[in-house]
Design a protein around this motif. Structure first.
Motif, PDB file in Angstrom:
ATOM      1  N   MET A   1      -4.480   5.332   6.403  1.00 55.41           N
ATOM      2  CA  MET A   1      -4.676   6.433   6.915  1.00 55.41           C
ATOM      3  C   MET A   1      -5.483   7.246   6.046  1.00 55.41           C
ATOM      4  O   MET A   1      -5.368   7.192   4.604  1.00 55.41           O
ATOM      5  N   PRO A   2      -6.814   6.370   5.968  1.00 53.05           N
ATOM      6  CA  PRO A   2      -8.568   7.080   4.466  1.00 53.05           C
ATOM      7  C   PRO A   2      -7.953   8.426   4.761  1.00 53.05           C
ATOM      8  O   PRO A   2      -8.181   9.409   5.116  1.00 53.05           O
ATOM      9  N   ILE A   3      -8.094   8.628   3.826  1.00 57.71           N
ATOM     10  CA  ILE A   3      -7.984  10.476   3.370  1.00 57.71           C
ATOM     11  C   ILE A   3      -9.138  10.827   2.510  1.00 57.71           C
ATOM     12  O   ILE A   3      -9.274  10.309   1.106  1.00 57.71           O
ATOM     13  N   PHE A   4      -9.564  12.445   2.712  1.00 57.13           N
ATOM     14  CA  PHE A   4     -10.473  12.586   1.851  1.00 57.13           C
ATOM     15  C   PHE A   4     -10.541  13.818   1.172  1.00 57.13           C
ATOM     16  O   PHE A   4     -10.166  15.042   2.388  1.00 57.13           O
ATOM     17  N   ASP A   5      -9.697  14.167   0.072  1.00 58.16           N
ATOM     18  CA  ASP A   5      -9.580  15.619  -0.176  1.00 58.16           C
ATOM     19  C   ASP A   5     -10.856  16.797  -0.210  1.00 58.16           C
ATOM     20  O   ASP A   5     -11.795  16.034  -1.787  1.00 58.16           O
ATOM     21  N   PRO A   6     -11.326  17.207  -0.352  1.00 53.37           N
ATOM     22  CA  PRO A   6     -12.005  17.714   0.062  1.00 53.37           C
ATOM     23  C   PRO A   6     -12.513  19.676  -1.107  1.00 53.37           C
ATOM     24  O   PRO A   6     -13.601  19.959  -1.197  1.00 53.37           O
ATOM     25  N   HIS A   7     -11.258  19.154  -1.650  1.00 49.96           N
ATOM     26  CA  HIS A   7     -11.399  20.642  -2.219  1.00 49.96           C
ATOM     27  C   HIS A   7      -9.666  20.376  -4.032  1.00 49.96           C
ATOM     28  O   HIS A   7      -8.635  20.503  -3.224  1.00 49.96           O
ATOM     29  N   ILE A   8      -9.878  19.648  -4.779  1.00 48.63           N
ATOM     30  CA  ILE A   8      -8.923  19.083  -5.948  1.00 48.63           C
ATOM     31  C   ILE A   8      -9.556  18.741  -6.338  1.00 48.63           C
ATOM     32  O   ILE A   8     -11.181  19.145  -7.269  1.00 48.63           O
TER      33      ILE A   8
ATOM     34  N   THR B   1      -2.197  12.722  17.443  1.00 50.32           N
ATOM     35  CA  THR B   1      -2.684  11.069  17.451  1.00 50.32           C
ATOM     36  C   THR B   1      -2.971  11.268  16.309  1.00 50.32           C
ATOM     37  O   THR B   1      -3.887  11.486  15.637  1.00 50.32           O
ATOM     38  N   GLU B   2      -3.319   9.541  15.835  1.00 51.88           N
ATOM     39  CA  GLU B   2      -4.011   9.333  14.707  1.00 51.88           C
ATOM     40  C   GLU B   2      -5.014   9.646  14.828  1.00 51.88           C
ATOM     41  O   GLU B   2      -5.370  10.026  13.238  1.00 51.88           O
ATOM     42  N   ASP B   3      -5.381   9.409  15.853  1.00 54.30           N
ATOM     43  CA  ASP B   3      -7.388  10.120  15.278  1.00 54.30           C
ATOM     44  C   ASP B   3      -7.622  11.136  15.271  1.00 54.30           C
ATOM     45  O   ASP B   3      -8.288  11.952  14.333  1.00 54.30           O
ATOM     46  N   ASP B   4      -6.895  12.022  15.710  1.00 56.19           N
ATOM     47  CA  ASP B   4      -6.980  13.793  15.177  1.00 56.19           C
ATOM     48  C   ASP B   4      -6.905  14.070  13.403  1.00 56.19           C
ATOM     49  O   ASP B   4      -7.451  14.774  12.663  1.00 56.19           O
TER      50      ASP B   4
ATOM     51  N   GLN C   1      -6.646  11.696  11.520  1.00 52.22           N
ATOM     52  CA  GLN C   1      -8.223  11.094  10.611  1.00 52.22           C
ATOM     53  C   GLN C   1      -9.753  12.132  11.297  1.00 52.22           C
ATOM     54  O   GLN C   1     -10.400  12.273  10.426  1.00 52.22           O
ATOM     55  N   THR C   2      -9.620  12.834  11.485  1.00 51.74           N
ATOM     56  CA  THR C   2     -10.708  13.539  11.930  1.00 51.74           C
ATOM     57  C   THR C   2     -10.471  14.888  10.852  1.00 51.74           C
ATOM     58  O   THR C   2     -11.329  15.319  10.932  1.00 51.74           O
ATOM     59  N   VAL C   3      -9.282  15.173  10.690  1.00 50.69           N
ATOM     60  CA  VAL C   3      -9.192  16.537  10.158  1.00 50.69           C
ATOM     61  C   VAL C   3      -9.232  16.239   8.559  1.00 50.69           C
ATOM     62  O   VAL C   3      -9.621  16.564   7.440  1.00 50.69           O
ATOM     63  N   LEU C   4      -8.827  14.767   8.023  1.00 53.06           N
ATOM     64  CA  LEU C   4      -8.705  14.762   6.638  1.00 53.06           C
ATOM     65  C   LEU C   4      -9.499  13.457   6.093  1.00 53.06           C
ATOM     66  O   LEU C   4      -9.756  13.279   5.626  1.00 53.06           O
ATOM     67  N   TRP C   5     -10.399  13.120   7.793  1.00 54.09           N
ATOM     68  CA  TRP C   5     -11.564  12.038   6.960  1.00 54.09           C
ATOM     69  C   TRP C   5     -12.975  12.618   7.620  1.00 54.09           C
ATOM     70  O   TRP C   5     -14.101  12.631   6.932  1.00 54.09           O
ATOM     71  N   HIS C   6     -12.730  12.249   9.154  1.00 52.78           N
ATOM     72  CA  HIS C   6     -14.255  13.059   9.211  1.00 52.78           C
ATOM     73  C   HIS C   6     -14.650  13.686   9.163  1.00 52.78           C
ATOM     74  O   HIS C   6     -15.966  14.391   9.108  1.00 52.78           O
ATOM     75  N   ASN C   7     -13.782  15.571   9.427  1.00 50.20           N
ATOM     76  CA  ASN C   7     -14.244  16.621   8.688  1.00 50.20           C
ATOM     77  C   ASN C   7     -15.046  16.608   7.821  1.00 50.20           C
ATOM     78  O   ASN C   7     -16.111  17.048   7.150  1.00 50.20           O
TER      79      ASN C   7
END
Lengths: 212, 287
Positions: B1-8, B239-242, B244-250
Motif C-alpha cells: 500500500m504505497p502512501i502519499f501523506d499530503p500534509h505532514i 476495495t484496495e483500489d479505493d 489507493q485512490t485516496v492515499l496515493w492517486h488523489n
C-alpha cells in the motif's frame, strides 16, 4: 583508484548536454545566457527554474555525478563572467548560493573553478563543509578546494569519510595528502576498530599506503 | 500500500518516525510551511525555515526512502504580526523552486483584516506562479470560517480544482466539495477527525477530490494515521483500489498540477505504479 575528477570546461559541458537535451531546452539555455549578459540580477531566477526547463538526466560516464541541471546552471553562471569584474561577480554567485536549494548550491561550488573565483568565495566552501549534506561536502572538495587552507581541507576530507562521500570525489587527494591527514585517518581507523566497527574501504587504501 | 501523506510537518518529527512511516508504506510527503509553536520574531527566521524545507528536510527524508516536497507561505497566525509582514515579499524567490508544489498553508486563523490581506495576496501569488494552493481552515468558528474561505477563493479567480481546503469535518465537507475545491482531512489522535469518522465521510461523499493527511507536527499527533485510515477503509469494505485512490492517486493528482512533483519512477503516472523495477512497485508487492 582515480583520485582526480576529470577537469570540467564549458566546452565539455556544452558537449555533454547536446546529446541529452531537446532543441527547445538548448535554445532556452542560449536565450538565458544572452539575458544574463545584459541583466545579471536575473541569475537567481534562472538558477531556480533550470531543472524545470532542462530536467535532471545524468550526464553519463564523461561527467560522473553530474546531471543536466548541474551543467546548465554552471553554464548560466559562466555567462555572467564577461560583463562583471571579480568583486561584483563573486557577489552575484554568492547570492545564487545563499538563495539556492542544495542542487543550486552544488552547481555554484562546481562553477567556482571555471569562474576562477574559488579564492573569492572561500566562505561558501566553508559553509558547504559545515553542512551534513554529502552533495555539498563532496562538491566543496572538488576542484574548487584549492582555495581551502590545508587545515580546513584535511578536516573536510575526514568529514567525507564520516558522512560517506567517496574519496574519489576529492580532487587531487594523493597530491595534497600530508602526514597530518594520514595520522587523522589512522586515528579514526583505530577508533572504529576499538568500537568493533568496520574501517571504511576508502580509508583502508590510504592506511596501506602509509605502511608501504 | 504505497502512501502519499499530503500534509505532514516532518521538521518536527524524528528519524524513528521516518523509519516507521516507510515501514507503513509512506513513500511521499508534502510538508506545508506553518507556524512552529513558538512565535517567530523576524523575517530572517522564515528564511532559515523555508531553506530547511527545500534543503535539509528533503535530504533527511531521502535517507529513509521517502520523497519530500513542500508548500511555502506566511501562515495565517503569523500574518497578524506586523514584524513579519515582509515575509510575503520573500515568497517569490521560493515559489520558483523545484521542491515547492503549492502555496500554503494560507487561510484563516482568527479571521482578522491582516489575515484577509495575507490570504488574498498569497492566492494571487499562487495564480502568478502557476501553483496550487493549500488552505488551512480555522479551528474555532470552523463552519463560518470555511464559508468565508470559499468566498475568498472564488473572488481570487484561482481555479477551484487547484485549491485544497484542509482540516475539514462533517459540517464543512459538503460546501467544499460543492465548490469544486479538494477536501482535505487531518486525522488526529483525538481532535479534528478520526479514522472511523473519516470512513463514514468517504462512504457518504465518495473518494473523488478527497485527501487524507496526518498533519503530524510538534503536538500530539500520529504520522501513521494515513495508513490507519487505509486499514479502516479495507475493514469497512472499501476495495484496495479505493484506498489507493485516496492515499496515493488523489494527492499525486492534486500536487502534480504544480508541474514539479518528482516522484520515484518519474513524472509519468504509469511509470510510478507499474514499472517493474520502481521502488513503489516493490512496495505494492509486499503489501
Amino acid at each position: 583508484m582515480n583520485t582526480t575528477p576529470t577537469a570540467v570546461t564549458s566546452e565539455t559541458l556544452h558537449a555533454s548536454l547536446a546529446g541529452v537535451l531537446s532543441d527547445e531546452a538548448l535554445t532556452w539555455i542560449e536565450d538565458a545566457r544572452a539575458t544574463l549578459g545584459r541583466a545579471p540580477e536575473r541569475v537567481t531566477f534562472y538558477s531556480a527554474i533550470t531543472a524545470l526547463r532542462c530536467g535532471r538526466a545524468p550526464l553519463g560516464a564523461a561527467l560522473p555525478g553530474w546531471t543536466a541541471d548541474d551543467a546548465v546552471r554552471v553554464l548560466l553562471l559562466c555567462a555572467l563572467r564577461p560583463g562583471l569584474a571579480d568583486g561584483p561577480l563573486a557577489d552575484r554567485v554568492e547570492e545564487v548560493y545563499r538563495q539556492g536549494d542544495s542542487a543550486e548550491r552544488r552547481a555554484v561550488l562546481r562553477a567556482l573553478p571555471l569562474l576562477k573565483l574559488a579564492r573569492h568565495c572561500q566562505s561558501l566552501l566553508r559553509d558547504a563543509l559545515r553542512t551534513n549534506d554529502p552533495r555539498l561536502i563532496g562538491a566543496a572538495l572538488g576542484p574548487c578546494a584549492t582555495a581551502l587552507d590545508q587545515r580546513a581541507w584535511r578536516d573536510g576530507v575526514l568529514k567525507c569519510v564520516f558522512v560517506g562521500v567517496p574519496l574519489t570525489e576529492v580532487a587531487g587527494l594523493r597530491e595534497r595528502m600530508d602526514a597530518d591527514l594520514l595520522r587523522m585517518f589512522g586515528d579514526y581507523a583505530a577508533e572504529r576498530r576499538a568500537a568493533g566497527r568496520p574501517v571504511p574501504d576508502d580509508l583502508a587504501a590510504f592506511l596501506d599506503l602509509k605502511e608501504d | 500500500m504505497p502512501i502519499f501523506d499530503p500534509h505532514i510537518h516532518m521538521t518536527s518529527r524524528t528519524t524513528r518516525d521516518y523509519e516507521e512511516m516507510f515501514h507503513a508504506g509512506v513513500r511521499a510527503v508534502v510538508e506545508p510551511a506553518f507556524w512552529l509553536g513558538q512565535p517567530r520574531t523576524s523575517p530572517g527566521s522564515f528564511i532559515d525555515y523555508f531553506d530547511g524545507l527545500i534543503g535539509w528536510e528533503p535530504f533527511r527524508a531521502s535517507q529513509f526512502g521517502i520523497t519530500h516536497h513542500c508548500t511555502i507561505a506566511l501562515n495565517p497566525k503569523e500574518a497578524n504580526d506586523p514584524r513579519l509582514a515582509e515575509v510575503i515579499d520573500l515568497l517569490p524567490r521560493y515559489l520558483v523552486k523545484d521542491q515547492v508544489v503549492a502555496v500554503g498553508e494560507i487561510g484563516y486563523d482568527a479571521m482578522t483584516p491582516e489575515e484577509d490581506l495575507a490570504f488574498s495576496r498569497q492566492l494571487a501569488l499562487a495564480i502568478e506562479y502557476g501553483l496550487p494552493a493549500l488552505v488551512h481552515t480555522p479551528h474555532r468558528d470552523k463552519a463560518a470560517g470555511t464559508r468565508r474561505t470559499l468566498d475568498v477563493v472564488k473572488e481570487s479567480g484561482i481555479a477551484p480544482e487547484r485549491v485544497t481546503v484542509d482540516h475539514l469535518n462533517e459540517l464543512t465537507v459538503r460546501m467544499v466539495l460543492e465548490s469544486g475545491c479538494w477536501a482535505g482531512f487531518s486525522v488526529y489522535p483525538d481532535t479534528k477527525m478520526d479514522e472511523d469518522r473519516m470512513v463514514a465521510i468517504l462512504k457518504e461523499y465518495g473518494t473523488e477530490r478527497v485527501l487524507v493527511n496526518s498533519a503530524a507536527d510538534w503536538g500530539r499527533s500520529d504520522p501513521l494515521k494515513t495508513r490507519k485510515v487505509g486499514d479502516a477503509m479495507l475493514a469497512a469494505g472499501f476495495t484496495e483500489d479505493d484506498v489507493q485512490t485516496v492515499l496515493w492517486h488523489n494527492p499525486r493528482a492534486f500536487y502534480a498540477q504544480s508541474g514539479r512533483l518528482d516522484l520515484p519512477g518519474g513524472h509519468d503516472a504509469d511509470a510510478v505504479e507499474y514499472a517493474g523495477n520502481s521502488v513503489l512497485r516493490g512496495v505494492a508487492k509486499e503489501a
